[in-house]
Design an enzyme around this catalytic site. Sequence first.
Site, PDB file in Angstrom:
ATOM      1  N   MET A  27       7.992 -40.742  22.568  1.00 34.28           N
ATOM      2  CA  MET A  27       7.721 -40.118  23.870  1.00 34.28           C
ATOM      3  C   MET A  27       8.436 -38.767  23.965  1.00 34.28           C
ATOM      4  O   MET A  27       8.628 -38.231  25.059  1.00 34.28           O
ATOM      5  CB  MET A  27       8.181 -41.041  25.001  1.00 34.28           C
ATOM      6  CG  MET A  27       7.391 -42.350  25.019  1.00 34.28           C
ATOM      7  SD  MET A  27       7.358 -43.121  26.628  1.00 34.28           S
ATOM      8  CE  MET A  27       9.078 -43.447  26.869  1.00 34.28           C
ATOM      9  N   GLY A  28       8.856 -38.246  22.812  1.00 34.34           N
ATOM     10  CA  GLY A  28       9.537 -36.950  22.820  1.00 34.34           C
ATOM     11  C   GLY A  28      11.005 -37.103  23.193  1.00 34.34           C
ATOM     12  O   GLY A  28      11.561 -38.197  23.123  1.00 34.34           O
ATOM     13  N   GLY A  33      17.814 -40.397  16.229  1.00 30.79           N
ATOM     14  CA  GLY A  33      17.182 -41.716  16.059  1.00 30.79           C
ATOM     15  C   GLY A  33      15.729 -41.554  15.658  1.00 30.79           C
ATOM     16  O   GLY A  33      15.270 -42.132  14.659  1.00 30.79           O
ATOM     17  N   HIS A  34      14.984 -40.730  16.416  1.00 32.92           N
ATOM     18  CA  HIS A  34      13.584 -40.466  16.065  1.00 32.92           C
ATOM     19  C   HIS A  34      13.509 -39.818  14.673  1.00 32.92           C
ATOM     20  O   HIS A  34      12.658 -40.163  13.861  1.00 32.92           O
ATOM     21  CB  HIS A  34      12.943 -39.483  17.052  1.00 32.92           C
ATOM     22  CG  HIS A  34      12.929 -39.946  18.477  1.00 32.92           C
ATOM     23  ND1 HIS A  34      13.619 -39.306  19.481  1.00 32.92           N
ATOM     24  CD2 HIS A  34      12.294 -40.981  19.073  1.00 32.92           C
ATOM     25  CE1 HIS A  34      13.407 -39.925  20.625  1.00 32.92           C
ATOM     26  NE2 HIS A  34      12.618 -40.942  20.414  1.00 32.92           N
ATOM     27  N   ASP A 149      14.792 -50.723  20.052  1.00 29.22           N
ATOM     28  CA  ASP A 149      13.870 -51.350  21.007  1.00 29.22           C
ATOM     29  C   ASP A 149      13.275 -52.583  20.328  1.00 29.22           C
ATOM     30  O   ASP A 149      12.091 -52.629  20.012  1.00 29.22           O
ATOM     31  CB  ASP A 149      12.784 -50.349  21.411  1.00 29.22           C
ATOM     32  CG  ASP A 149      13.402 -49.114  22.029  1.00 29.22           C
ATOM     33  OD1 ASP A 149      13.872 -49.192  23.157  1.00 29.22           O
ATOM     34  OD2 ASP A 149      13.462 -48.063  21.353  1.00 29.22           O
TER      35      ASP A 149
END
Length: 279
Positions: A27-28, A33-34, A149
């Site tokens: 989600m930007g 982490g991303h 998550d």
Amino acid sequence: MEIFKSKSDLLNAIKNHKGALGLVPTMGGIHEGHLSLIRRAFKENSIMIVSIFVNPIQFDNAIDLKKYPRNLTRDASLISEISDKIKIYAPNQEDVYGKKIKPKKYSFKKLDKVMEGIKRENHFNGVANIIEFLFKTFNPENVYFGEKDYQQLQIVRSLNKILRMSINIIQCPTIRSKNGLALSSRNQNLTSNEQSIAPEIYKCLLDVKKMAKVNSYEEIQNEVSSRFLKIKQCNLEYFTISNPKTLEEINSTDSILGNRAFIAVKIGDTRLIDNIELS
Ligand code: AMP
């Protein structure tokens, strides 16, 4: 760096690709982490897409949706440091859902009836809608999700079965800052005082991991509750030890090791979640 607003333009751009297609849905508000997921996907696929879409139907709270960080230029620049060959898909709502959003309803049995599913009604249904769209539009071979998550990861695995798709769902470890706090786009909303409290969450999980070898579930629960009661700005929303596959809470007589501890804490106005394997 190519940024695509339209799925048909992106499909057109990748139609002649050979080899595995990797996808990292986000989600930007891109952070390390991303980037760890993106780096791995870049290594393991011959072509890859990072999607950036703040999916309105997975938010249960209009304020949370409004204040979600949006900065495509910054996100694209961080991604291009890995490679400018990565395709970014940053659609508007209409490209994903058409003129009017008509969310599909799924049955995840018990997986979405616990933890985040109780606190955030319809959240996982909203997540599943965007993931189904991405899976069916791009038909990737490998899709990367963070353990941070963890419940979402299990929902996506279940969705893959519901849709009878056989996409490889790749579980990636949680990236943390030096003080142990799991990186999250929501960390930006913490005040400096709250930032100093937030690492307590992971410290607590590490202690739970130690206690899991010698203490009962009830003793662990009492310890976790009393710890957060002592911190004025914190509200412990849930702490549970659950089966890593079914996400069902263990019984007091079950063995603790081999399960996973999950926690959600509200610090000021910001909700943070984390989890740890109890091995
Ligand atoms: P989001 O943009 O929050 O929807 O996250 C996109 C993906 O990045 C999801 O698969 C998350 O689980 C993953 N992710 C978010 N934070 C982290 C982190 N700290 N470490 C590893 N993966 C993460």
